[in-house]
Design an enzyme around this catalytic site. Structure first.
Site, PDB file in Angstrom:
ATOM      1  N   HIS A   1      25.016 -41.319  21.039  1.00  0.00           N
ATOM      2  CA  HIS A   1      24.126 -40.450  21.802  1.00  0.00           C
ATOM      3  C   HIS A   1      24.768 -40.064  23.137  1.00  0.00           C
ATOM      4  O   HIS A   1      25.678 -40.727  23.635  1.00  0.00           O
ATOM      5  CB  HIS A   1      22.794 -41.137  22.046  1.00  0.00           C
ATOM      6  CG  HIS A   1      21.903 -41.147  20.833  1.00  0.00           C
ATOM      7  ND1 HIS A   1      20.556 -41.423  20.897  1.00  0.00           N
ATOM      8  CD2 HIS A   1      22.168 -40.901  19.522  1.00  0.00           C
ATOM      9  CE1 HIS A   1      20.027 -41.349  19.686  1.00  0.00           C
ATOM     10  NE2 HIS A   1      20.989 -41.046  18.837  1.00  0.00           N
TER      11      HIS A   1
ATOM     12  N   GLU B   1      23.677 -40.141  26.226  1.00  0.00           N
ATOM     13  CA  GLU B   1      23.550 -41.100  27.318  1.00  0.00           C
ATOM     14  C   GLU B   1      24.617 -42.187  27.224  1.00  0.00           C
ATOM     15  O   GLU B   1      25.260 -42.536  28.224  1.00  0.00           O
ATOM     16  CB  GLU B   1      22.167 -41.756  27.305  1.00  0.00           C
ATOM     17  CG  GLU B   1      21.014 -40.786  27.419  1.00  0.00           C
ATOM     18  CD  GLU B   1      20.423 -40.410  26.075  1.00  0.00           C
ATOM     19  OE1 GLU B   1      19.195 -40.428  25.942  1.00  0.00           O
ATOM     20  OE2 GLU B   1      21.219 -40.107  25.148  1.00  0.00           O
TER      21      GLU B   1
ATOM     22  N   ARG C   1      25.723 -17.811  11.275  1.00  0.00           N
ATOM     23  CA  ARG C   1      25.732 -18.683  10.097  1.00  0.00           C
ATOM     24  C   ARG C   1      26.225 -20.082  10.443  1.00  0.00           C
ATOM     25  O   ARG C   1      25.756 -21.074   9.884  1.00  0.00           O
ATOM     26  CB  ARG C   1      26.607 -18.086   8.996  1.00  0.00           C
ATOM     27  CG  ARG C   1      26.056 -16.831   8.376  1.00  0.00           C
ATOM     28  CD  ARG C   1      26.917 -16.386   7.210  1.00  0.00           C
ATOM     29  NE  ARG C   1      26.477 -15.108   6.656  1.00  0.00           N
ATOM     30  CZ  ARG C   1      27.053 -14.488   5.643  1.00  0.00           C
ATOM     31  NH1 ARG C   1      28.116 -15.053   5.053  1.00  0.00           N
ATOM     32  NH2 ARG C   1      26.589 -13.336   5.208  1.00  0.00           N
TER      33      ARG C   1
ATOM     34  N   ASP D   1      24.424  -6.254  -2.973  1.00  0.00           N
ATOM     35  CA  ASP D   1      25.618  -6.519  -2.165  1.00  0.00           C
ATOM     36  C   ASP D   1      26.544  -7.567  -2.777  1.00  0.00           C
ATOM     37  O   ASP D   1      27.706  -7.670  -2.373  1.00  0.00           O
ATOM     38  CB  ASP D   1      25.212  -6.986  -0.765  1.00  0.00           C
ATOM     39  CG  ASP D   1      24.423  -5.938  -0.002  1.00  0.00           C
ATOM     40  OD1 ASP D   1      24.480  -4.755  -0.386  1.00  0.00           O
ATOM     41  OD2 ASP D   1      23.736  -6.306   0.977  1.00  0.00           O
TER      42      ASP D   1
ATOM     43  N   LEU E   1      27.795 -15.249   1.102  1.00  0.00           N
ATOM     44  CA  LEU E   1      26.870 -15.961   1.987  1.00  0.00           C
ATOM     45  C   LEU E   1      27.442 -17.263   2.534  1.00  0.00           C
ATOM     46  O   LEU E   1      26.688 -18.170   2.904  1.00  0.00           O
ATOM     47  CB  LEU E   1      25.541 -16.256   1.267  1.00  0.00           C
ATOM     48  CG  LEU E   1      24.747 -15.044   0.765  1.00  0.00           C
ATOM     49  CD1 LEU E   1      23.482 -15.514   0.049  1.00  0.00           C
ATOM     50  CD2 LEU E   1      24.396 -14.102   1.907  1.00  0.00           C
TER      51      LEU E   1
ATOM     52  N   GLU F   1      18.526 -13.305   6.196  1.00  0.00           N
ATOM     53  CA  GLU F   1      19.376 -12.129   6.332  1.00  0.00           C
ATOM     54  C   GLU F   1      18.863 -10.909   5.573  1.00  0.00           C
ATOM     55  O   GLU F   1      19.478  -9.854   5.634  1.00  0.00           O
ATOM     56  CB  GLU F   1      20.803 -12.460   5.889  1.00  0.00           C
ATOM     57  CG  GLU F   1      21.592 -13.275   6.907  1.00  0.00           C
ATOM     58  CD  GLU F   1      23.101 -13.061   6.791  1.00  0.00           C
ATOM     59  OE1 GLU F   1      23.532 -12.329   5.886  1.00  0.00           O
ATOM     60  OE2 GLU F   1      23.827 -13.645   7.610  1.00  0.00           O
TER      61      GLU F   1
ATOM     62  N   GLY G   1      16.839  -8.865   2.039  1.00  0.00           N
ATOM     63  CA  GLY G   1      16.645  -7.529   2.581  1.00  0.00           C
ATOM     64  C   GLY G   1      15.279  -7.317   3.210  1.00  0.00           C
ATOM     65  O   GLY G   1      14.608  -8.258   3.638  1.00  0.00           O
TER      66      GLY G   1
END
Length: 387
Positions: free
Chosen positions: A58, A60, A192, A208, A212, A306, A308
């Protein structure tokens, strides 16, 4: 929580530095929060650190380790209330007490029921001066994915699209590659890297044939690719199956499954997608609520939608989104049949339209980038981490 006016300029500089450090973990810490920490003594920074990855040290602990003996009687600034429970790492509150710091300043509380108030209360009980609320708004915005997951029990959602100056995402014939410039597309790829899952509809997947995938190498591991495909139209030869990474296809199970030719065909299409590498998940209805519920159960903290247009419209109408990110290109497409980014009918009255808070404008020449939050999103989260 201390009023913002109760902090000194030095306090503000130290917390601003902690917030800057926290952002270094934006590609690697999910589903954990981004956290940064700074230790000062005598007005000088003697140690700093940030949470680098989920399951790791972490912030800290890293800052206090860097400070060493310099932490004694010093001040620890941390962007999130120190924890007081055993997870994959020991409680931060114990490490803070052992360090000998006399003062801890945090930006906001952790809304996790296992943490909320516990860290600060334990530190106070051990004689440490604890103050919260410094640059809380900036810290909340930095951790929208983590806070949304804890508070709303769903992943945070960003709606993303590229459009022309007259608000079109394609020509009337469906040609959309490329509206944005190379620099605009690079910005989209960076988005992304910051998200754990990416969502498209079957129409976009068919038109398309996108991969991805992540391509910039900033995040660790592949992104979860999600296709909303009620009728299982996605072909097993789609390009997304050519690259590494999981694919989940959400579909609607026929009511007469097993008793009709169409239902048997649906089963066969699902089997072909599974052989291609997809996980096919049947839902009663393929919509934002059911999809986000399943993604939440998978541990996903943030989702990039993303497109359509139909998918973006469904998420927008549901209200189950938090941020919009738009790349606007200096091009005019025109044509009444050219689609806009949000399909469907939309609201009847302007008063019912969604409005954005904290809208920020930047440039990726020649494109303009517009990023803002759904009105009320940040105030809702801020209230959840207050007193």
């Amino acid at each position: 929580m201390t009023s913002e006016s109760g902090f000194s300029p030095g306090d503000r500089r130290a917390m601003a530095r902690a917030l800057s450090l926290a952002r270094r973990g934006r590609y690697t810490v999910a589903p954990n929060p981004m956290v940064g920490a700074v230790v000062t003594n005598g007005g000088e920074i003697v140690g700093e650190g940030w949470h680098r990855r989920a399951g790791g040290e972490h912030a800290e602990a890293a800052a206090l380790a860097a400070a060493g003996n310099g932490a004694l009687d010093g001040t620890l600034y941390v962007t999130l209330e120190p924890c007081n429970h055993h997870g994959r790492t020991p409680p931060c509150a114990d490490r803070v007490i052992e360090s000998g710091v006399k003062r801890v300043v945090f930006a906001h509380r952790d809304p996790n029921p296992e943490v909320k108030g516990g860290g600060g209360d334990r530190l106070r009980a051990m004689g440490v001066r604890v103050e919260g609320g410094l640059l809380a708004g900036q810290a909340v915005e930095q951790n929208v994915p983590f806070l949304t997951r804890v508070v709303h029990r769903r992943p945070a959602v960003t709606l993303k699209w590229a459009m022309s100056l007259d608000g079109r995402i394609a020509t009337a014939t469906g040609d959309s590659q490329w509206i944005s410039s190379e620099r605009g597309r690079r910005w989209a790829l960076d988005l992304r890297e910051e998200h754990q899952a990416i969502v498209v509809g079957s129409g976009t997947a068919l038109a398309d044939d996108p991969r991805l995938n992540r391509r910039l190498g900033r995040a660790e591991g592949p992104i979860l690719r999600v296709v909303l495909d009620r009728r299982l139209r996605l072909p097993p030869g789609a390009r997304m199956f050519e690259v590494e990474g999981p694919v989940v296809v959400y579909t609607e199970e026929p009511q007469d499954i097993g008793s009709s030719a169409s239902a048997r065909d649906w089963v066969a299409r699902g089997d072909r997608l599974r052989r291609a590498g997809a996980e096919v998940v049947g839902l009663p209805a393929v919509g934002p609520a059911g999809v986000l519920e399943d993604l939440f159960d998978r541990g996903v903290s943030n989702v990039l939608v993303e497109g359509g247009g139909e998918v973006l419209a469904a998420f927008s109408a549901s209200g189950l989104w938090d941020r919009s990110a738009v790349c606007c290109a200096p091009v005019l497409i025109g044509g009444a049949a050219a689609p806009g980014p949000l399909g469907g009918d939309g609201p009847e009255k302007l008063a019912d339209a969604w409005r954005l808070d904290e809208l920020r404008v930047s440039r990726r020449e020649p494109d303009v980038i517009l990023v803002g939050y759904r009105q009320g999103c940040l105030p809702e989260l801020s209230r959840s981490v207050g007193e």
